[in-house]
Design a protein around this motif. Structure first.
Motif, PDB file in Angstrom:
ATOM      1  N   THR A 122       0.931  -0.978  -0.107  1.00  0.00           N
ATOM      2  CA  THR A 122      -0.273  -0.099   0.024  1.00  0.00           C
ATOM      3  C   THR A 122       1.056   1.088   0.229  1.00  0.00           C
ATOM      4  O   THR A 122       1.902   1.212   0.750  1.00  0.00           O
ATOM      5  N   VAL A 123       0.654   2.337  -0.724  1.00  0.00           N
ATOM      6  CA  VAL A 123       1.196   3.612  -0.630  1.00  0.00           C
ATOM      7  C   VAL A 123       0.031   4.669  -0.154  1.00  0.00           C
ATOM      8  O   VAL A 123      -0.901   4.781  -1.068  1.00  0.00           O
ATOM      9  N   PRO A 124       0.532   5.290   0.762  1.00  0.00           N
ATOM     10  CA  PRO A 124      -0.381   6.195   0.987  1.00  0.00           C
ATOM     11  C   PRO A 124      -0.941   7.464   0.145  1.00  0.00           C
ATOM     12  O   PRO A 124       0.084   7.996  -0.651  1.00  0.00           O
ATOM     13  N   PHE A 125      -2.138   8.040   0.012  1.00  0.00           N
ATOM     14  CA  PHE A 125      -2.357   8.903  -0.793  1.00  0.00           C
ATOM     15  C   PHE A 125      -1.401  10.231  -0.382  1.00  0.00           C
ATOM     16  O   PHE A 125      -1.262  10.542   0.509  1.00  0.00           O
ATOM     17  N   VAL A 126      -1.058  10.982  -1.637  1.00  0.00           N
ATOM     18  CA  VAL A 126      -0.112  11.999  -1.136  1.00  0.00           C
ATOM     19  C   VAL A 126      -1.158  13.333  -1.323  1.00  0.00           C
ATOM     20  O   VAL A 126      -1.627  13.453  -2.509  1.00  0.00           O
ATOM     21  N   TYR A 127      -1.154  14.188  -0.620  1.00  0.00           N
ATOM     22  CA  TYR A 127      -2.071  15.231  -0.256  1.00  0.00           C
ATOM     23  C   TYR A 127      -1.311  16.465  -0.909  1.00  0.00           C
ATOM     24  O   TYR A 127      -1.861  17.487  -1.566  1.00  0.00           O
ATOM     25  N   HIS A 128       0.109  16.420  -0.837  1.00  0.00           N
ATOM     26  CA  HIS A 128       0.620  17.883  -1.252  1.00  0.00           C
ATOM     27  C   HIS A 128       1.929  17.320  -1.898  1.00  0.00           C
ATOM     28  O   HIS A 128       2.697  16.455  -1.533  1.00  0.00           O
ATOM     29  N   LYS A 129       2.075  17.814  -3.227  1.00  0.00           N
ATOM     30  CA  LYS A 129       3.394  17.583  -3.972  1.00  0.00           C
ATOM     31  C   LYS A 129       3.976  18.925  -4.322  1.00  0.00           C
ATOM     32  O   LYS A 129       3.010  19.729  -4.900  1.00  0.00           O
ATOM     33  N   GLU A 130       5.369  19.177  -4.613  1.00  0.00           N
ATOM     34  CA  GLU A 130       5.956  20.144  -4.973  1.00  0.00           C
ATOM     35  C   GLU A 130       5.969  20.341  -6.680  1.00  0.00           C
ATOM     36  O   GLU A 130       5.719  21.096  -7.334  1.00  0.00           O
ATOM     37  N   SER A 131       5.793  18.855  -7.067  1.00  0.00           N
ATOM     38  CA  SER A 131       6.276  18.844  -8.609  1.00  0.00           C
ATOM     39  C   SER A 131       5.924  17.228  -8.829  1.00  0.00           C
ATOM     40  O   SER A 131       5.758  16.444  -7.939  1.00  0.00           O
ATOM     41  N   GLU A 132       6.202  16.855  -9.868  1.00  0.00           N
ATOM     42  CA  GLU A 132       5.512  15.348 -10.148  1.00  0.00           C
ATOM     43  C   GLU A 132       6.727  14.609  -9.744  1.00  0.00           C
ATOM     44  O   GLU A 132       6.932  13.605  -9.185  1.00  0.00           O
ATOM     45  N   ARG A 133       7.780  15.403  -9.824  1.00  0.00           N
ATOM     46  CA  ARG A 133       9.288  14.630  -9.443  1.00  0.00           C
ATOM     47  C   ARG A 133       9.265  14.563  -7.776  1.00  0.00           C
ATOM     48  O   ARG A 133       9.840  13.361  -7.399  1.00  0.00           O
ATOM     49  N   ASP A 134       8.669  15.693  -7.159  1.00  0.00           N
ATOM     50  CA  ASP A 134       8.566  15.227  -5.664  1.00  0.00           C
ATOM     51  C   ASP A 134       7.703  14.274  -5.392  1.00  0.00           C
ATOM     52  O   ASP A 134       7.893  13.427  -4.634  1.00  0.00           O
ATOM     53  N   LEU A 135       6.611  14.111  -6.196  1.00  0.00           N
ATOM     54  CA  LEU A 135       5.683  13.010  -5.950  1.00  0.00           C
ATOM     55  C   LEU A 135       6.059  11.409  -6.125  1.00  0.00           C
ATOM     56  O   LEU A 135       6.061  10.592  -5.351  1.00  0.00           O
ATOM     57  N   VAL A 136       7.317  11.584  -7.203  1.00  0.00           N
ATOM     58  CA  VAL A 136       7.916  10.133  -7.332  1.00  0.00           C
ATOM     59  C   VAL A 136       8.984  10.028  -5.921  1.00  0.00           C
ATOM     60  O   VAL A 136       8.839   9.003  -5.507  1.00  0.00           O
ATOM     61  N   GLU A 137       9.352  10.999  -5.517  1.00  0.00           N
ATOM     62  CA  GLU A 137      10.270  10.927  -4.411  1.00  0.00           C
ATOM     63  C   GLU A 137       9.514  10.569  -2.984  1.00  0.00           C
ATOM     64  O   GLU A 137       9.861   9.382  -2.360  1.00  0.00           O
ATOM     65  N   GLN A 138       8.367  11.221  -2.912  1.00  0.00           N
ATOM     66  CA  GLN A 138       7.351  10.855  -1.665  1.00  0.00           C
ATOM     67  C   GLN A 138       7.096   9.322  -1.635  1.00  0.00           C
ATOM     68  O   GLN A 138       7.067   8.780  -0.655  1.00  0.00           O
ATOM     69  N   ILE A 139       6.807   8.820  -3.252  1.00  0.00           N
ATOM     70  CA  ILE A 139       6.300   7.244  -3.168  1.00  0.00           C
ATOM     71  C   ILE A 139       7.565   6.547  -3.084  1.00  0.00           C
ATOM     72  O   ILE A 139       7.214   5.311  -2.384  1.00  0.00           O
ATOM     73  N   ALA A 140       8.530   6.897  -3.523  1.00  0.00           N
ATOM     74  CA  ALA A 140       9.750   5.910  -3.456  1.00  0.00           C
ATOM     75  C   ALA A 140      10.078   5.736  -1.805  1.00  0.00           C
ATOM     76  O   ALA A 140      10.359   4.762  -1.469  1.00  0.00           O
ATOM     77  N   ALA A 141       9.693   6.654  -1.186  1.00  0.00           N
ATOM     78  CA  ALA A 141      10.219   6.729   0.255  1.00  0.00           C
ATOM     79  C   ALA A 141       9.267   5.781   0.867  1.00  0.00           C
ATOM     80  O   ALA A 141       9.547   4.782   1.712  1.00  0.00           O
TER      81      ALA A 141
END
Lengths: 311, 379
Positions: free
Chosen positions: A280-299
């Motif tokens: 499971t990967v939690p919903f991301v409520y805030h992202k600076e950019s698409e790239r930041d989203l990748v980082e958050q999900i990778a984490a």
């Protein structure tokens, strides 16, 4: 999540499969694996996620994260493919400059898919990569693609191409060498489609189902008591703060609906795919950019152990 | 909300003969198509909604067991003036029917040809071709005033518009000729002039074997017969897609990526002189404000504390709201002031019946948003 050298990633449109592919690749590269992401799309997304120019070629291009990216679509891949059969560059060039011939390659269904898959098999055998991720198209088209080696083997019994096609079918069928990762959202419709897709794959394609990634899981665990308390507080300000009060109550309905729906989705996946890893990967409520989203999900993929299922 | 915009959407529903819903997957395109069709029917028109997506829940919401390749009547509330039918495209059935209708005596051999069976069943692109083929039949049948077409979920809606051209290409006379017997007889590699057909055939024979080439040859030979019909259809479909009573609705969400995709699509379509008539942003969270929680807890007069999980979650929802408001602004500033945007808030309940579908129509048409400002308007 234990992944073999070749991982195919797919999912219904809008589930975030490309972002998940990028995050998986990023984690692999950061753990020291020589990692390649192959895109099979006329409209590449990896280039944007990894900050590369859009006109990416067949040859793997390094990103500053250590991940390599290649696009296996279009005439350059066809050129490389033809060269394996026709040694003369002059002949292949002439052929690809011919409008009728390119029209045939582009419009005859499946031709470009077959060529792209053949390229994947090539890449895998050249020994340069520890991990190859294939960002497949959305589930409908992905099914077509994954069935292709078997349907082609059926259609073409003999010859070099048959041998090449069988080579890929063999790799896909080997659980130590290849797996399929399916990305879904925990919402009702994507879960239904994912379950249907997985059962079709089990029936028709010889490949190991490596994991189901449940992306954008929304959690707001409130018990009945807390739910009614929030409602009471909001109603008490209905006159003084009508709009804020209405919005709080709307948020409460939304949050409850999302939480309950997502939990139901998780339970269905668990019940119907008991032996498949679920990540499971939690919903991301805030992202600076698409790239930041990748980082958050990778984490979050790094932190998360599979929930249940066989390892 | 200005009456101008409301009037515009109503006008589209009242006058269009075809509404094409485009957009990438996962933004509620199918549901929105159904909601638009329902509203048009309630406004008195005979409407058909044609979907590609096997969304069983949506079928159930319309009171149908499942959707099939034939239009089925949706049971409407008693006071409804118009009518609504729904169907789901079955690409394989449509293709088979087309062959049966056009190929005459050759039909059985085409339908049994292995290349055909594999192509129609397993290879990509067929859905788009067949959606347009079926559309032509239904559109020109005269049974409906309006057809609402939910296009196949592709990463790029442009592929859909490209389908008639690709279909025509596939049955390109010059390509087909390669595979015809009279040509194959002199298919020696590189005769006096460079002959790409001969090279392709020779390649196919090397890589695929003679048997494969002869099946391909049979397939193309047979399809030559239905080609005229394909060409005529392709031409007609292009005409319908360009008709002034055909309206385009782009369905996206306020997420930056979706908005950028929408703007890209707008530019690409403009190059082909197509315009998008209406932009619908689904799953919008634009309503929530940063100080809502504080206002409510401050003025409630109760000593009950707000549950911690909710207090921590609400600010994140507000972040989504800010993202969505920015997304709407981004879209707005990329459009001309005349372009119409409608926002549909994220659902707080499942779509179980016509009632919820009707509710979505409300956001698109005539009912003001329940709370908050309306960032769909130009500043």
């Amino acid at each position: 999540m234990h992944l073999p050298p070749l991982t195919f990633v797919t999912g219904k449109g809008g589930t975030g499969k490309s972002i998940i592919t990028a995050a998986l690749a990023l984690n692999a590269a950061r753990s020291g694996q020589r990692t390649l992401v192959c895109e099979l799309d006329d409209h590449p997304t990896m280039t944007r996620l990894f900050g590369l120019p859009d006109d990416l070629g067949v040859e793997p291009t390094a990103t500053r994260d250590g991940v390599h990216v290649a696009n296996f679509r279009g005439m350059p891949v066809m050129q490389a493919f033809l060269r394996t059969f026709v040694p003369s560059r002059r002949v292949t060039d002439l052929l690809l400059r011919n409008r009728v011939a390119t029209t045939f390659f582009e419009s005859a269904p499946g031709v470009m898919d077959a060529v792209a898959l053949d390229r994947v098999a090539d890449i895998l055998s050249d020994g340069r990569w520890d991990r190859v991720f294939v960002d497949l198209p959305a589930t409908g088209h992905a099914l077509t693609l994954l069935r292709l080696p078997a349907s082609m083997a059926e259609m073409i019994g003999v010859g070099d191409l048959a041998a090449r096609v069988r080579r890929l079918a063999d790799i896909m069928a080997d659980p130590a060498r290849a797996a399929l990762v399916v990305v879904t959202l925990p919402e009702e419709m994507p879960v239904t489609e994912t379950l249907e897709f997985c059962s079709t794959i089990r029936r028709e394609v010889d490949i190991r189902l490596g994991a189901v990634v449940v992306n954008a899981l929304r959690r707001l665990p409130l018990d009945a008591d807390e739910r009614s308390r929030i409602d009471r507080i909001a109603r008490a300000t209905e006159e003084a703060q009508p709009q804020a009060s209405a919005r709080i109550r709307l948020a409460l309905r939304l949050g409850n609906f999302w939480h309950d729906e997502d939990q139901r989705g998780l339970i269905r996946l668990e019940e119907e795919l008991p032996s498949t890893d679920r990540i499971t990967v939690p919903f991301v409520y805030h992202k600076e950019s698409e790239r930041d989203l990748v980082e958050q999900i990778a984490a979050s993929l790094r932190q998360r152990e599979p929930e249940g299922g066989a390892a | 909300m200005s009456n101008g915009e409301t009037g515009f959407v109503a006008d589209v529903l009242d006058t269009a003969r075809l509404i094409v819903c485009i957009g990438t997957g996962g933004v509620g395109k199918t549901t929105t198509s159904a909601a638009l069709a329902l509203r048009a029917a309630q406004r008195g028109r005979r409407v058909l909604v044609m979907t590609i997506d096997p969304a069983k829940r949506l079928a159930n919401a319309m009171g149908l067991e499942a959707l099939g390749n034939e239009p089925e009547a949706v049971r409407m509330p008693p006071d409804t003036k118009g009518s609504l039918d729904a169907m789901m495209l079955d690409a394989r059935r449509t293709f088979d029917d087309l062959i049966r209708r056009t190929a005459g005596d050759e039909a059985p051999s085409i339908l049994e040809n292995r290349v055909y069976r594999l192509m129609v069943d397993r290879l990509s692109g067929t859905q788009e071709y067949m959606a347009l083929e079926r559309l032509y039949d239904l559109y020109s049948s005269g049974r409906w005033d309006l057809v609402v077409l939910d296009t196949p979920p592709s990463t790029n809606a442009l592929e859909f518009f490209d389908a008639p051209r690709r279909t025509a290409n596939m049955f390109d006379e010059r390509v087909m000729r390669w595979f015809l017997p009279e040509h194959r007889s002199d298919a020696g590699l590189l005769r006096r002039v460079f002959n790409p057909g001969a090279v392709v055939l020779r390649l196919l024979a090397i890589v695929g074997g003679e048997q494969f080439v002869s099946e391909l040859s049979e397939f193309f030979g047979a399809l030559r017969i239905v080609r005229a019909s394909f060409e005529e259809r392709g031409h007609e479909v292009r005409r319908i897609l360009g008709d002034r009573d055909t309206r385009y609705v782009l369905i996206a969400s306020p997420d930056t990526r979706r908005v950028d995709e929408a703007l890209l699509l707008r530019r690409k379509l403009a190059e082909e002189r197509r315009t998008i008539d209406l932009y619908i942003l689904n799953r919008s969270h634009h309503l929530f404000e940063a100080d809502d929680l504080e206002r409510v807890t401050r003025d409630s007069g109760t000593t009950e504390p707000m549950p911690g999980a909710f207090s921590r979650w609400y600010p994140r929802l507000v972040q989504l709201a800010e993202r969505d408001r920015a997304g709407v602004q981004r879209l707005r500033s990329g459009l001309s002031p005349r372009d119409v945007i409608r926002l549909v808030p994220a659902f707080d309940r499942p779509i179980h019946s016509l009632t919820e579908l009707q509710g979505i129509g409300g956001f698109l048409l005539d009912e003001p948003l329940p709370t908050g400002n309306d960032p769909g308007q130009p500043a």
